[in-house]
Design an enzyme around this catalytic site. Structure first.
Site, short mmCIF file in Angstrom:
data_model
loop_
_atom_site.label_atom_id
_atom_site.label_comp_id
_atom_site.label_asym_id
_atom_site.label_seq_id
_atom_site.Cartn_x
_atom_site.Cartn_y
_atom_site.Cartn_z
N SER A 37 -38.73 35.22 -23.40
CA SER A 37 -39.76 34.21 -23.50
C SER A 37 -40.77 34.68 -24.53
CB SER A 37 -40.44 34.07 -22.14
OG SER A 37 -41.14 32.86 -22.08
N ALA A 38 -41.26 33.76 -25.38
CA ALA A 38 -42.20 34.17 -26.43
C ALA A 38 -43.60 34.41 -25.89
CB ALA A 38 -42.26 33.09 -27.51
N HIS A 39 -44.01 33.64 -24.87
CA HIS A 39 -45.43 33.68 -24.47
C HIS A 39 -45.82 34.93 -23.69
CE1 HIS A 39 -45.67 32.54 -20.09
NE2 HIS A 39 -44.41 32.23 -20.32
N ASN A 78 -41.76 41.28 -12.61
CA ASN A 78 -42.98 40.60 -13.07
C ASN A 78 -44.19 40.80 -12.16
OD1 ASN A 78 -41.25 38.86 -11.36
ND2 ASN A 78 -42.96 37.45 -11.48
N THR A 119 -33.36 18.83 -30.70
CA THR A 119 -33.93 19.19 -32.00
C THR A 119 -34.73 20.49 -31.88
OG1 THR A 119 -34.09 16.88 -32.63
CG2 THR A 119 -35.49 18.41 -33.84
N GLN A 129 -40.21 40.08 -19.14
CA GLN A 129 -41.33 41.03 -19.06
C GLN A 129 -41.02 42.37 -19.73
OE1 GLN A 129 -44.25 40.19 -17.97
NE2 GLN A 129 -44.01 38.54 -16.49
N CYS A 168 -46.58 32.20 -10.90
CA CYS A 168 -45.62 31.13 -10.62
C CYS A 168 -45.59 30.80 -9.14
CB CYS A 168 -44.23 31.53 -11.08
SG CYS A 168 -44.24 32.14 -12.76
N ALA A 188 -37.83 31.43 -20.77
CA ALA A 188 -36.95 32.26 -19.94
C ALA A 188 -36.42 31.51 -18.72
CB ALA A 188 -37.68 33.53 -19.50
N THR A 189 -37.18 30.55 -18.20
CA THR A 189 -36.68 29.78 -17.04
C THR A 189 -35.42 29.02 -17.43
OG1 THR A 189 -38.84 29.57 -15.98
CG2 THR A 189 -37.22 27.88 -15.46
#
Length: 405
Positions: A204-206, A156, A244, A184, A329, A75-76
């Site tokens: 974001s996946a995490h 967040n 890639t 979020q 963060c 996301a960043t």
């Protein structure tokens, strides 16, 4: 060693075992290890097939066209690409951007960078205590030369939900692009980009049981949004993001988004009960304050200030629980959370805040235990505090004059 109870899901989530399994299938020679950009043989075709299937999985959760999904490193990067990409591409149309004071640093820092490039940024002040950014605030700040509005869907630190659907109506009417950071929000609230007038959205996946290091940016096709690429190279992702493609991470993100769609509503209901149980229990203590909106929120967060207790000391006392004060963060600094300061909290209350965030592995037993140890820790730390004694004696601390050492 017994592991602490994990209540920091807003910082990151563990990868779901099913997601990890899918990812493992894309790493070794026996699996789909090829380069998705290799068009001349089966290894590349198979990798491309997996990448495109994952694109569909992500698009399905947010009701978008798979062709509107651009893979990024998280996301960043998505925020940076959206803000700088739109601002630089459309600079001739206007140089005014609207955001808020409680955005993630991944939005605020690119805004500072754009200010140095000659853009004018309006930073909206959130509603005191609740942290809401309202459509009325956006409407009042919009100008003919506003090219972009960037706001998060779910905050967040405090979990407050922004009414992005209503704000989208305003931005579209003003011919202004609207970017939403949904890192979020995905997998926690319904997102329907077929009806919402949102032009760009970061993911974001995490944050939803996928791997770290992979994210996506939704870029609307109609009405079309164009971006100036920030990473140049092989022209991957329709020229918007060269590099890639990491097939295993992309597959992991796709799987995580699909799983989230299946369990989202039931999980929100389950977590809401746990959150309420913790909040109701903590209110047995005096001078405990909820940060954020009491109802317009997602269930996964509980941000609480414990007056007359230092947040850092409280965290150190909660050895059995992994929680945070402020966001991960920014928790490397001992500054009070800029989000809580923007809500109008005093330095003392901002410093005394703890963010509890819940997820799919949080149980009722976890909540019971954390409630017990938090109450005990707060009471113990207050016993050591001369300020608490003064408060209990009825002294108004705002009237006390402190001598300098």
């Amino acid at each position: 060693m017994k592991r602490p109870i994990y209540l920091d899901y807003a910082a990151t989530t563990p990868v779901d075992p099913q997601v990890a399994e899918r990812m493992m299938e894309c790493l070794t020679f026996d699996g789909t290890f090829g380069n998705a950009a290799s068009r001349s043989h089966a290894y590349g075709w198979q990798a491309e097939e997996k990448v495109e299937y994952a694109r569909e999985q992500v698009a399905n959760l947010i009701k978008a066209d798979p062709r509107e999904i651009v893979w990024t490193s998280g996301a960043t990067e998505s925020d940076n690409l959206a803000l700088k990409g739109v601002a630089q591409f459309y600079a001739s149309k206007g140089k005014h951007i609207i955001t808020s004071k409680i955005e993630h640093k991944a939005v605020l820092d690119p805004c500072r960078e754009l200010e140095e490039q000659g853009f004018e940024i309006t930073y909206l002040e959130p509603e005191p205590q609740t942290g809401l950014i309202t459509p009325e605030m956006v409407k009042a700040a919009l100008r003919p030369d506003t090219i972009l509005v960037s706001l998060m869907m779910v905050n967040n630190e405090i979990g407050t939900v922004t009414d992005v659907a209503a704000i989208g109506e305003l931005t579209r009417a003003n011919k202004t692009f609207f970017h939403v950071d949904a890192a979020q929000a995905a997998g926690k609230v319904d997102i329907d980009l077929s009806t919402m007038k949102i032009d760009l959205m970061s993911f974001s996946a995490h944050k939803i049981y996928g791997p770290k290091g992979i994210g996506a940016l939704y870029v609307r096709r109609s009405p079309r949004v164009r971006l100036k690429a920030q990473i140049h190279g092989g022209g991957h992702e329709r020229g918007m993001r060269s590099g890639t493609l990491a097939t295993h991470q992309i597959v992991g993100m796709g799987e995580a988004f699909e799983l989230a769609g299946k369990t989202m509503h039931a999980e929100q209901e389950r977590i809401r009960k746990l959150r309420d149980k913790l909040w109701n229990g903590l209110q047995d203590l005096e001078q405990v304050f909820l940060n954020g909106h009491p109802t317009q929120n997602v269930a996964n967060y509980l941000n609480v200030s414990f007056n007359f207790v230092e947040g850092e000391s409280l965290m150190m006392s909660l050895k059995d629980a992994a929680v945070s004060s402020g966001s991960a963060c920014t928790s490397a600094t001992l500054e009070p959370s800029y989000v809580l300061r923007a809500l109008g909290l005093s330095d003392e209350l901002a410093h005394s805040s703890i963010r509890f965030s819940f997820g799919k592995y949080t149980t009722e037993e976890d909540i019971d235990h954390v409630l017990t140890i938090t109450k005990a820790a707060v009471e113990k730390l207050r016993e050591l505090s001369p300020l608490w004694d003064m408060y209990k004696e009825g002294i108004d601390l705002s009237t006390v004059e402190w001598a300098e050492h």
